[in-house]
Design an enzyme around this catalytic site. Structure first.
Site, PDB file in Angstrom:
ATOM      1  N   ILE A  30       0.829  -1.208   0.000  1.00 27.91           N
ATOM      2  CA  ILE A  30       0.000   0.000   0.000  1.00 27.91           C
ATOM      3  C   ILE A  30       0.872   1.270   0.000  1.00 27.91           C
ATOM      4  CG2 ILE A  30      -0.245   0.381   2.508  1.00 27.91           C
ATOM      5  CD1 ILE A  30      -3.298   0.624   1.999  1.00 27.91           C
ATOM      6  N   GLY A  92      12.723  -4.516  12.029  1.00 28.38           N
ATOM      7  CA  GLY A  92      11.842  -3.532  11.406  1.00 28.38           C
ATOM      8  C   GLY A  92      10.502  -4.090  10.969  1.00 28.38           C
ATOM      9  N   GLN A  93      10.167  -5.305  11.428  1.00 24.47           N
ATOM     10  CA  GLN A  93       8.888  -5.913  11.028  1.00 24.47           C
ATOM     11  C   GLN A  93       7.728  -5.225  11.739  1.00 24.47           C
ATOM     12  OE1 GLN A  93       8.509 -10.117  11.884  1.00 24.47           O
ATOM     13  NE2 GLN A  93       6.474 -10.234  10.985  1.00 24.47           N
ATOM     14  N   HIS A  99       5.829 -11.866   5.746  1.00 22.44           N
ATOM     15  CA  HIS A  99       5.666 -11.333   4.388  1.00 22.44           C
ATOM     16  C   HIS A  99       7.032 -11.131   3.747  1.00 22.44           C
ATOM     17  CE1 HIS A  99       5.468  -8.139   7.404  1.00 22.44           C
ATOM     18  NE2 HIS A  99       6.089  -7.357   6.549  1.00 22.44           N
ATOM     19  N   LEU A 100       7.104 -11.553   2.503  1.00 27.60           N
ATOM     20  CA  LEU A 100       8.320 -11.394   1.704  1.00 27.60           C
ATOM     21  C   LEU A 100       8.102 -10.190   0.790  1.00 27.60           C
ATOM     22  CD1 LEU A 100      11.013 -12.756   0.624  1.00 27.60           C
ATOM     23  CD2 LEU A 100       9.562 -13.926  -1.017  1.00 27.60           C
ATOM     24  N   HIS A 101       8.988  -9.193   0.899  1.00 31.17           N
ATOM     25  CA  HIS A 101       8.899  -8.030   0.009  1.00 31.17           C
ATOM     26  C   HIS A 101       9.623  -8.362  -1.297  1.00 31.17           C
ATOM     27  CE1 HIS A 101       7.902  -4.899   3.203  1.00 31.17           C
ATOM     28  NE2 HIS A 101       8.399  -5.858   3.969  1.00 31.17           N
TER      29      HIS A 101
END
Ligand code: AMP
Length: 113
Positions: A30, A92-93, A99-101
């Site tokens: 997003i 930083g999660q 989730h894999l960016h």
């Protein structure tokens, strides 16, 4: 369970879903930090890599192979891309569902991403 990404999986909140099978779902971030910024997540709720179990091994591999397929489909494989998983607060999660960016579409090394 009050998990944002579980709500996306259940279609209770909208997302730009670009791939889905019985195990994983992928949607556009997003708040993208690169021209291509897709999140690939397992449908099973696992809070972080730190809490993944041995039985999740195949599923963890599927996240990477799904990102690879999406990168191929988006034609960014030749130029290259980055796969990133943040783990826990120190990593930083922010969202506590693995989730894999998938980041690409820009020369990442020049943008410090
Ligand atoms: P992380 O900081 O690794 O936990 O990444 C969380 C990511 O989820 C951030 O890049 C956010 O922009 C993204 N995000 C948060 N809410 C949504 C949403 N409703 N739809 C898509 N991406 C989201």
């Amino acid at each position: 369970m009050d998990c944002l990404f579980c709500k996306i999986i259940k279609k209770e909140i909208p997302a730009e879903i670009i791939f889905e099978n019985k195990d994983v779902i992928a949607f556009n971030d997003i708040n993208p930090i690169a021209p291509v910024h897709v999140l690939v997540i397992p449908k099973k709720h696992i809070a972080s890599v730190a809490s993944a179990a041995q039985e999740d091994t195949l599923l963890m591999g599927e996240l990477i192979m799904t990102a690879k397929k999406i990168a191929d489909d988006l034609k960014i494989s030749e130029k290259g891309y980055k796969l990133l998983i943040r783990v826990g607060k120190g990593g930083g999660q922010e969202v506590k569902h693995i989730h894999l960016h998938l980041l690409g579409g820009v020369k990442l090394s020049e943008n410090n991403l």
